[in-house]
Design a protein around this motif. Structure first.
Motif, PDB file in Angstrom:
ATOM      1  N   ILE A 355      -8.048  -0.240   7.512  1.00  0.00           N
ATOM      2  CA  ILE A 355      -6.889  -0.050   6.637  1.00  0.00           C
ATOM      3  C   ILE A 355      -7.343   0.046   5.180  1.00  0.00           C
ATOM      4  O   ILE A 355      -6.885   0.899   4.428  1.00  0.00           O
ATOM      5  N   HIS A 358      -8.883   3.508   4.459  1.00  0.00           N
ATOM      6  CA  HIS A 358      -8.088   4.713   4.710  1.00  0.00           C
ATOM      7  C   HIS A 358      -7.810   5.483   3.407  1.00  0.00           C
ATOM      8  O   HIS A 358      -7.733   4.897   2.331  1.00  0.00           O
ATOM      9  N   TRP A 360      -5.055   7.289   2.738  1.00  0.00           N
ATOM     10  CA  TRP A 360      -3.633   7.260   2.414  1.00  0.00           C
ATOM     11  C   TRP A 360      -3.085   8.580   1.887  1.00  0.00           C
ATOM     12  O   TRP A 360      -2.539   8.624   0.777  1.00  0.00           O
ATOM     13  N   GLU A 366       3.331   5.815   3.463  1.00  0.00           N
ATOM     14  CA  GLU A 366       2.549   5.755   4.695  1.00  0.00           C
ATOM     15  C   GLU A 366       2.149   4.301   4.996  1.00  0.00           C
ATOM     16  O   GLU A 366       2.235   3.847   6.132  1.00  0.00           O
ATOM     17  N   LEU A 370       3.329   2.112   8.183  1.00  0.00           N
ATOM     18  CA  LEU A 370       2.309   1.558   9.078  1.00  0.00           C
ATOM     19  C   LEU A 370       2.570   0.068   9.304  1.00  0.00           C
ATOM     20  O   LEU A 370       2.529  -0.419  10.429  1.00  0.00           O
ATOM     21  N   ARG A 373       5.361  -0.587  11.650  1.00  0.00           N
ATOM     22  CA  ARG A 373       4.957  -0.320  13.022  1.00  0.00           C
ATOM     23  C   ARG A 373       4.117  -1.483  13.559  1.00  0.00           C
ATOM     24  O   ARG A 373       4.322  -1.957  14.678  1.00  0.00           O
ATOM     25  N   LEU A 388      -3.298   1.438  15.781  1.00  0.00           N
ATOM     26  CA  LEU A 388      -3.022   2.422  14.718  1.00  0.00           C
ATOM     27  C   LEU A 388      -2.408   3.666  15.341  1.00  0.00           C
ATOM     28  O   LEU A 388      -2.698   3.990  16.489  1.00  0.00           O
ATOM     29  N   PHE A 392      -3.721   8.665  12.550  1.00  0.00           N
ATOM     30  CA  PHE A 392      -4.044   7.860  11.370  1.00  0.00           C
ATOM     31  C   PHE A 392      -5.148   8.468  10.513  1.00  0.00           C
ATOM     32  O   PHE A 392      -5.450   7.977   9.448  1.00  0.00           O
TER      33      PHE A 392
END
Ligand SMILES: Nc1ncnc2c1ncn2[C@@H]1O[C@H](COP(=O)(O)OP(=O)(O)OP(=O)(O)O)[C@@H](O)[C@H]1O
Ligand SMILES: [Mg+2]
Length: 484
Positions: A355, A358, A360, A366, A370, A373, A388, A392
């Motif tokens: 994470i 990432h 982004w 986003e 995430l 979720r 993920l 992703f």
């Protein structure tokens, strides 16, 4: 506190003399040689007062004054004039400049004028502050801006927004999708003296072309078949407040000149009507398009662009301010758990790292999606990479992949190492075991370096630092949620 003054004077000798006099009196003085440079500094730094020569190359002192009044209404402004322009300087003072000084002037005249202007400005500020406090006390002020971010880039945005909120000048917020443009538009409203009046949002991309005009400006009875009564438009709905024109780049070409007229005249003409109606509305527009490119292509009117872009605010992409990711993650986790009534999920360290690495592309939105979720998916076991979303995006964009580029001018290795240590501790909220993992070194090697650089432990109270590999706010280093 020493007041910060901005001195604008193109003649070097003059500038240095005046600056020295002011510094001698204890003021912090920044001196520049053109109005254009002055505006650039004003956009970036806080000043209390501008002292500007009248005659300047390109943009003159009077034009600078007008620009300052519109964009930075709280600033004091003193014009310095020479023989021949005094009558116009007097007119400028009548129009709102605080004072003028006629050349040649004495040291005492200069200091008196500055002092008087500062005192008057501070009084005005104090009044505004009390007024705002009153509005707040009455409970009319909505929940204040909910903008999270500690990076220098986002802090600059916050400061800028706070500074310009009070004026009624038009703001154009640019930035990629999901960077927080709407949130900033709301902040401009909430921080302004219009906060108790309506904030009306219009998505320009969502209005059918044929209806855009009546949607914005309203329509009179009988304007079209079936119009059995007068309908007020969004401008009227926002009276006294702020109208947010989202995705303004999508505004149909036919409506652009009409909006331009409203911005110029501050009057609307409802569809099917012939009388103008005055409106008092502050416009904040947003776009994720490159509007200047659209102007070049003839998709967007140039004159409208400049009317909208009086105060530009650019929202940085999340990948340009990665240091905000942990903070935002924490913010959205707390919010989602509370909203969904779920316990706080645990992350494996692999997931945490993924994470943090990432890119982004969808920015803050986003990240927020995430987190939602993940909170919904969470069970007793820690969340892992499989949790993920499939799309992703590719594995890490920094780290050992060669993303780090050595500056050809060389670097200060010790400072670099220290910086990496501090960032790792910050990202992991002082969890040394996690920090060691982030840096790809073993725990002992990390301790050695912390000691070597004398890096202080993570600030007390924000999640304590740790004494060994199996501690920290996160629980075990294998499954530790680094965001407790
Ligand atoms: N700095 C921030 N702090 C907290 N939440 C943020 C921040 N920036 C954005 N958000 C949240 O991220 C989401 C996206 O923000 P927003 O709708 O303002 O983006 P946008 O730039 O208008 O995007 P788009 O161009 O797609 O309309 C919102 O839920 C918003 O609350
Ligand atoms: Mg938006």
């Amino acid at each position: 506190m020493n007041a910060r003054l901005l001195l604008v004077e193109d003649e070097r000798a003059q500038r240095e003399l005046v600056a020295a006099l002011l510094r001698g009196a204890g003021y912090a003085v920044t001196d520049v040689s053109s109005a254009e440079e002055a505006i650039r500094r004003l956009e970036r730094e806080d000043f209390e007062l501008v002292l500007s020569d009248w005659r300047l190359p390109v943009m003159d002192g009077e034009q600078l004054y007008r620009e300052v009044r519109q964009r930075f209404p709280r600033l004091g402004f003193v014009l310095i004039t020479a023989y021949g322009t005094i009558a116009r300087a007097v007119a400028a003072v009548r129009a709102g400049a605080d004072d003028y000084l006629a050349k040649p002037f004495e040291r005492d005249e200069l200091l008196l004028s500055v002092e008087r202007t500062l005192r008057a400005r501070r009084l005005l500020d104090e009044n505004r502050r009390l007024e705002a406090a009153l509005v707040e006390a009455r409970g009319e002020r909505e929940r204040l801006v909910d903008l999270v971010g500690r990076s220098a880039a986002i802090q600059r945005v916050f400061r800028h927004v706070t500074r310009v909120a009070d004026s009624s000048a038009t703001v154009l917020v640019t930035g990629e999708s999901g960077t927080g443009k709407e949130l900033v538009a709301r902040a401009v409203h909430t921080l302004s003296l219009r906060a108790a009046r309506p904030f009306v949002a219009v998505n320009c991309a969502a209005i059918p072309e044929g209806l855009a005009e009546s949607e914005l400006f309203g329509s009179e009875r009988g304007a079209y078949s079936g119009a059995d009564r007068r309908r007020p438009g969004r401008f009227e709905a926002a009276e006294g407040g702020t109208l947010f024109l989202d995705e303004v780049g999508e505004l149909p070409a036919a409506v652009q000149p009409k909006l331009l007229r409203v911005l110029q005249e501050k009057c609307i003409v409802p569809v099917g009507g012939d009388t103008e109606r005055a409106v008092d509305v502050r416009i904040v527009a947003a776009t994720n398009r490159d509007l200047l490119a659209d102007v070049a292509r003839g998709r967007f009117r140039e004159d409208l662009y400049y009317r909208l872009c009086v105060i530009p605010v650019h929202m940085p992409a999340l990948r340009e301010r990665r240091e905000d990711v942990p903070l935002l993650l924490e913010h959205f986790l707390a919010a989602a758990c509370k909203r969904l009534g779920r316990p706080r999920p645990r992350f494996t360290s692999a997931l945490t790292r993924r994470i943090l690495d990432h890119a982004w592309p969808g920015n803050v939105r986003e990240l927020s999606n995430l987190v939602e979720r993940l909170v919904l998916l969470a069970t007793d076991a820690p969340l892992d990479l499989d949790d993920l979303p499939k799309d992703f995006g590719p594995e890490g964009t920094r780290g050992h992949s060669g993303a780090f580029r050595l500056d050809p001018g060389g670097i200060d290795w010790e400072a670099h190492e220290r910086d990496a240590l501090e960032q790792a501790l910050e990202l992991t909220r002082g969890n040394r075991a996690q920090a060691a993992k982030l840096l790809g070194m073993n725990y002992k090697a990390l301790l050695y370096r912390i000691e070597k650089h004398g890096v202080r432990p993570w600030p007390a109270g924000l999640g304590a630092s740790s004494n060994g590999p199996n501690e920290g706010p996160a629980g075990s280093p294998e499954t530790g949620t680094i965001f407790p």
